[in-house]
Motif scaffolding. Sequence first.
Motif, PDB file in Angstrom:
ATOM      1  N   VAL A 189       7.434 -13.769   7.756  1.00  0.00           N
ATOM      2  CA  VAL A 189       5.464 -14.088   8.621  1.00  0.00           C
ATOM      3  C   VAL A 189       5.105 -12.383   8.743  1.00  0.00           C
ATOM      4  O   VAL A 189       4.255 -11.622   8.900  1.00  0.00           O
ATOM      5  CB  VAL A 189       5.674 -14.541   9.836  1.00  0.00           C
ATOM      6  CG1 VAL A 189       5.052 -14.056  11.084  1.00  0.00           C
ATOM      7  CG2 VAL A 189       6.035 -16.139   9.973  1.00  0.00           C
ATOM      8  N   ALA A 190       6.561 -11.913   8.648  1.00  0.00           N
ATOM      9  CA  ALA A 190       5.773 -10.301   9.542  1.00  0.00           C
ATOM     10  C   ALA A 190       6.155  -9.528   8.093  1.00  0.00           C
ATOM     11  O   ALA A 190       4.666  -9.181   7.693  1.00  0.00           O
ATOM     12  CB  ALA A 190       7.519  -9.294   9.777  1.00  0.00           C
ATOM     13  N   VAL A 191       6.136 -10.021   6.921  1.00  0.00           N
ATOM     14  CA  VAL A 191       5.981  -8.877   5.361  1.00  0.00           C
ATOM     15  C   VAL A 191       4.521  -9.827   5.312  1.00  0.00           C
ATOM     16  O   VAL A 191       3.749  -8.831   5.116  1.00  0.00           O
ATOM     17  CB  VAL A 191       6.721  -9.781   4.615  1.00  0.00           C
ATOM     18  CG1 VAL A 191       6.070  -9.421   3.240  1.00  0.00           C
ATOM     19  CG2 VAL A 191       8.134  -8.957   4.274  1.00  0.00           C
ATOM     20  N   LEU A 192       4.158 -10.709   5.513  1.00  0.00           N
ATOM     21  CA  LEU A 192       3.004 -11.427   5.409  1.00  0.00           C
ATOM     22  C   LEU A 192       1.740 -10.923   6.011  1.00  0.00           C
ATOM     23  O   LEU A 192       0.712 -10.430   5.617  1.00  0.00           O
ATOM     24  CB  LEU A 192       2.575 -13.109   5.530  1.00  0.00           C
ATOM     25  CG  LEU A 192       1.486 -13.567   5.679  1.00  0.00           C
ATOM     26  CD1 LEU A 192       1.322 -14.182   4.276  1.00  0.00           C
ATOM     27  CD2 LEU A 192       1.382 -14.819   6.347  1.00  0.00           C
ATOM     28  N   LEU A 193       1.997 -10.536   7.844  1.00  0.00           N
ATOM     29  CA  LEU A 193       1.215  -9.819   8.735  1.00  0.00           C
ATOM     30  C   LEU A 193       0.431  -8.600   7.895  1.00  0.00           C
ATOM     31  O   LEU A 193      -0.466  -7.834   8.017  1.00  0.00           O
ATOM     32  CB  LEU A 193       1.866 -10.080   9.720  1.00  0.00           C
ATOM     33  CG  LEU A 193       1.477 -11.047  10.969  1.00  0.00           C
ATOM     34  CD1 LEU A 193       2.564 -10.855  12.136  1.00  0.00           C
ATOM     35  CD2 LEU A 193       0.142 -11.317  10.882  1.00  0.00           C
ATOM     36  N   VAL A 194       1.738  -7.856   6.645  1.00  0.00           N
ATOM     37  CA  VAL A 194       2.137  -6.410   6.717  1.00  0.00           C
ATOM     38  C   VAL A 194       1.051  -6.660   5.469  1.00  0.00           C
ATOM     39  O   VAL A 194      -0.337  -5.574   5.020  1.00  0.00           O
ATOM     40  CB  VAL A 194       3.143  -5.949   6.228  1.00  0.00           C
ATOM     41  CG1 VAL A 194       3.305  -4.328   5.778  1.00  0.00           C
ATOM     42  CG2 VAL A 194       3.567  -5.546   7.971  1.00  0.00           C
ATOM     43  N   LEU A 195       1.796  -7.339   4.212  1.00  0.00           N
ATOM     44  CA  LEU A 195       1.332  -7.468   3.428  1.00  0.00           C
ATOM     45  C   LEU A 195      -0.459  -7.879   2.655  1.00  0.00           C
ATOM     46  O   LEU A 195      -1.039  -7.309   2.008  1.00  0.00           O
ATOM     47  CB  LEU A 195       1.640  -8.194   2.143  1.00  0.00           C
ATOM     48  CG  LEU A 195       2.978  -7.348   2.024  1.00  0.00           C
ATOM     49  CD1 LEU A 195       4.297  -7.619   1.013  1.00  0.00           C
ATOM     50  CD2 LEU A 195       3.192  -5.573   1.965  1.00  0.00           C
ATOM     51  N   GLU A 196      -0.735  -8.854   3.800  1.00  0.00           N
ATOM     52  CA  GLU A 196      -2.501  -9.640   3.847  1.00  0.00           C
ATOM     53  C   GLU A 196      -3.383  -8.992   4.491  1.00  0.00           C
ATOM     54  O   GLU A 196      -4.339  -9.158   3.853  1.00  0.00           O
ATOM     55  CB  GLU A 196      -1.764 -11.111   3.233  1.00  0.00           C
ATOM     56  CG  GLU A 196      -1.115 -11.602   1.588  1.00  0.00           C
ATOM     57  CD  GLU A 196      -1.455 -13.102   1.671  1.00  0.00           C
ATOM     58  OE1 GLU A 196      -2.244 -13.646   2.390  1.00  0.00           O
ATOM     59  OE2 GLU A 196       0.044 -13.241   1.234  1.00  0.00           O
ATOM     60  N   TYR A 197      -2.663  -8.841   5.543  1.00  0.00           N
ATOM     61  CA  TYR A 197      -3.470  -8.787   6.680  1.00  0.00           C
ATOM     62  C   TYR A 197      -2.826  -6.966   7.067  1.00  0.00           C
ATOM     63  O   TYR A 197      -4.114  -7.027   8.244  1.00  0.00           O
ATOM     64  CB  TYR A 197      -3.291 -10.189   8.311  1.00  0.00           C
ATOM     65  CG  TYR A 197      -3.428 -11.499   7.383  1.00  0.00           C
ATOM     66  CD1 TYR A 197      -4.475 -11.457   6.726  1.00  0.00           C
ATOM     67  CD2 TYR A 197      -2.638 -12.222   6.776  1.00  0.00           C
ATOM     68  CE1 TYR A 197      -4.825 -12.896   6.294  1.00  0.00           C
ATOM     69  CE2 TYR A 197      -2.639 -13.471   6.447  1.00  0.00           C
ATOM     70  CZ  TYR A 197      -3.901 -13.429   5.878  1.00  0.00           C
ATOM     71  OH  TYR A 197      -3.893 -14.958   5.652  1.00  0.00           O
ATOM     72  N   ASN A 198      -3.185  -6.658   6.605  1.00  0.00           N
ATOM     73  CA  ASN A 198      -3.023  -4.563   7.243  1.00  0.00           C
ATOM     74  C   ASN A 198      -2.416  -4.662   8.285  1.00  0.00           C
ATOM     75  O   ASN A 198      -2.622  -3.861   9.089  1.00  0.00           O
ATOM     76  CB  ASN A 198      -4.020  -4.514   7.029  1.00  0.00           C
ATOM     77  CG  ASN A 198      -4.582  -4.466   5.818  1.00  0.00           C
ATOM     78  OD1 ASN A 198      -4.035  -4.163   4.892  1.00  0.00           O
ATOM     79  ND2 ASN A 198      -6.058  -4.835   5.587  1.00  0.00           N
ATOM     80  N   ALA A 199      -1.304  -5.257   8.604  1.00  0.00           N
ATOM     81  CA  ALA A 199      -0.857  -5.306  10.433  1.00  0.00           C
ATOM     82  C   ALA A 199       0.053  -3.947  10.201  1.00  0.00           C
ATOM     83  O   ALA A 199       0.723  -3.773   9.643  1.00  0.00           O
ATOM     84  CB  ALA A 199       0.707  -6.416  10.786  1.00  0.00           C
ATOM     85  N   GLU A 200      -0.195  -2.685  11.493  1.00  0.00           N
ATOM     86  CA  GLU A 200       0.617  -1.312  11.196  1.00  0.00           C
ATOM     87  C   GLU A 200       1.857  -1.657  11.915  1.00  0.00           C
ATOM     88  O   GLU A 200       2.273  -2.825  12.938  1.00  0.00           O
ATOM     89  CB  GLU A 200      -0.354  -1.135  12.452  1.00  0.00           C
ATOM     90  CG  GLU A 200       0.190   0.662  12.757  1.00  0.00           C
ATOM     91  CD  GLU A 200       0.065   1.629  11.298  1.00  0.00           C
ATOM     92  OE1 GLU A 200       1.080   1.845  10.798  1.00  0.00           O
ATOM     93  OE2 GLU A 200      -0.943   1.572  10.479  1.00  0.00           O
ATOM     94  N   TYR A 201       2.841  -0.870  11.053  1.00  0.00           N
ATOM     95  CA  TYR A 201       4.244  -1.029  11.424  1.00  0.00           C
ATOM     96  C   TYR A 201       5.318  -0.094  11.797  1.00  0.00           C
ATOM     97  O   TYR A 201       5.647   0.824  12.104  1.00  0.00           O
ATOM     98  CB  TYR A 201       4.819  -2.010  10.946  1.00  0.00           C
ATOM     99  CG  TYR A 201       5.551  -1.457   9.027  1.00  0.00           C
ATOM    100  CD1 TYR A 201       6.225  -0.637   8.787  1.00  0.00           C
ATOM    101  CD2 TYR A 201       4.668  -1.559   8.011  1.00  0.00           C
ATOM    102  CE1 TYR A 201       6.936   0.297   7.569  1.00  0.00           C
ATOM    103  CE2 TYR A 201       4.331  -0.832   7.026  1.00  0.00           C
ATOM    104  CZ  TYR A 201       5.546  -0.053   6.683  1.00  0.00           C
ATOM    105  OH  TYR A 201       6.000   0.371   5.381  1.00  0.00           O
ATOM    106  N   LYS A 202       4.140   1.302  10.764  1.00  0.00           N
ATOM    107  CA  LYS A 202       4.305   3.152  11.013  1.00  0.00           C
ATOM    108  C   LYS A 202       4.224   3.510  12.412  1.00  0.00           C
ATOM    109  O   LYS A 202       4.911   4.458  12.925  1.00  0.00           O
ATOM    110  CB  LYS A 202       4.302   3.070   9.723  1.00  0.00           C
ATOM    111  CG  LYS A 202       4.884   3.036   8.397  1.00  0.00           C
ATOM    112  CD  LYS A 202       4.133   4.366   7.075  1.00  0.00           C
ATOM    113  CE  LYS A 202       5.373   3.044   5.981  1.00  0.00           C
ATOM    114  NZ  LYS A 202       4.931   4.608   4.678  1.00  0.00           N
ATOM    115  N   ASP A 203       3.219   3.374  12.477  1.00  0.00           N
ATOM    116  CA  ASP A 203       2.410   3.803  13.618  1.00  0.00           C
ATOM    117  C   ASP A 203       2.074   3.260  14.928  1.00  0.00           C
ATOM    118  O   ASP A 203       1.089   4.163  15.394  1.00  0.00           O
ATOM    119  CB  ASP A 203       0.797   5.496  13.051  1.00  0.00           C
ATOM    120  CG  ASP A 203       1.626   5.844  12.066  1.00  0.00           C
ATOM    121  OD1 ASP A 203       2.404   6.696  12.265  1.00  0.00           O
ATOM    122  OD2 ASP A 203       1.224   5.347  11.048  1.00  0.00           O
TER     123      ASP A 203
END
Length: 230
Positions: A189-203
Motif C-alpha cells: 500500500v505504501a508503494v502504491l500511494l507513492v508511485l500511483e498517487y504521489n504520496a510525499e515521503y522525502k520532505d
Amino acid sequence: MAESFPLHEACRDGKIDRVRELLQEQPELCLTKDLDSRYPIHWACSFQHEAIVDLLLHQMKKVDLDDLLDDSGWSALHIACSVGNLELVTKLMNHTIKPDVNLQTSQGVTGLHLACSKQHFSVARYLVDNGASTRIKDSRSQLPLHRAASVGSIPLVKLLCDQKSPVNVKDIQGWTPLFHALAEGQGDVAVLLVLEYNAEYKDIQDVSGKYPIDVVPDDKVKEYFLKNVQ
C-alpha cells in the motif's frame, strides 16, 4: 424495578413474530431508547436481522433515521456500515426519508470511515457511488484513506484515491496515510500511494519531526519500500 424494553430485546434476539406483535400493539416503541441509548433499529442492524429491519422501516416511513442516534451519535446506517452488511446499508439508504450518507458520529466518523476500518469494500464502494465524501475528517483529523492505508487494503486505497481523496493530508499527530501504511507494515500500500498517487515521503514530517520511513517497524518492509520507490 428495572425498565423493560421488549421490542429492543426482540430485535436483538431476532424474534420477528414478537417484533410484529409489539409493533401492532405499541407502534411508538420503535422510537424509544433503551438503557444503552439505542433504538430498536440499532439492535436489528447490529445483529443483522434484515427482515426485522424491513418491519421497522415500514413502521417508520415518516421518520428521519438521522434523528435516531445513540449517545455516541451513531445512526443505524453507521452500524450497518461497521458490520459490513451491504443489504442492510441499501435498505437504509432506500428509506422514504433518505439518510445522510455523510452523517458524522460524535467522533466525526462517517459510514465510509467505518467501512474502510473493517475492510468492507463493497459497502465502501456503494457509499461512494451514493455520494459519500472521501474528504471528511474525523475528530483525529483522519480521512477514510488513513484507515484504508492502515489496514492495508489496496482495493480501498484505489477506490478512495480515484474518488479524489487527498493523499498528503496530516492527522493530529502529523501522519499522512503513508505514515499509517508504513507503521503497520503495509509495504504494498505504501508503494502504491507513492508511485500511483504521489504520496510525499522525502520532505514530509510528523509533529515529532519523524519522516515516513522512520516509523517502519520492520527492516524488510523498509527495504522493500525504498527499493520500489527510489
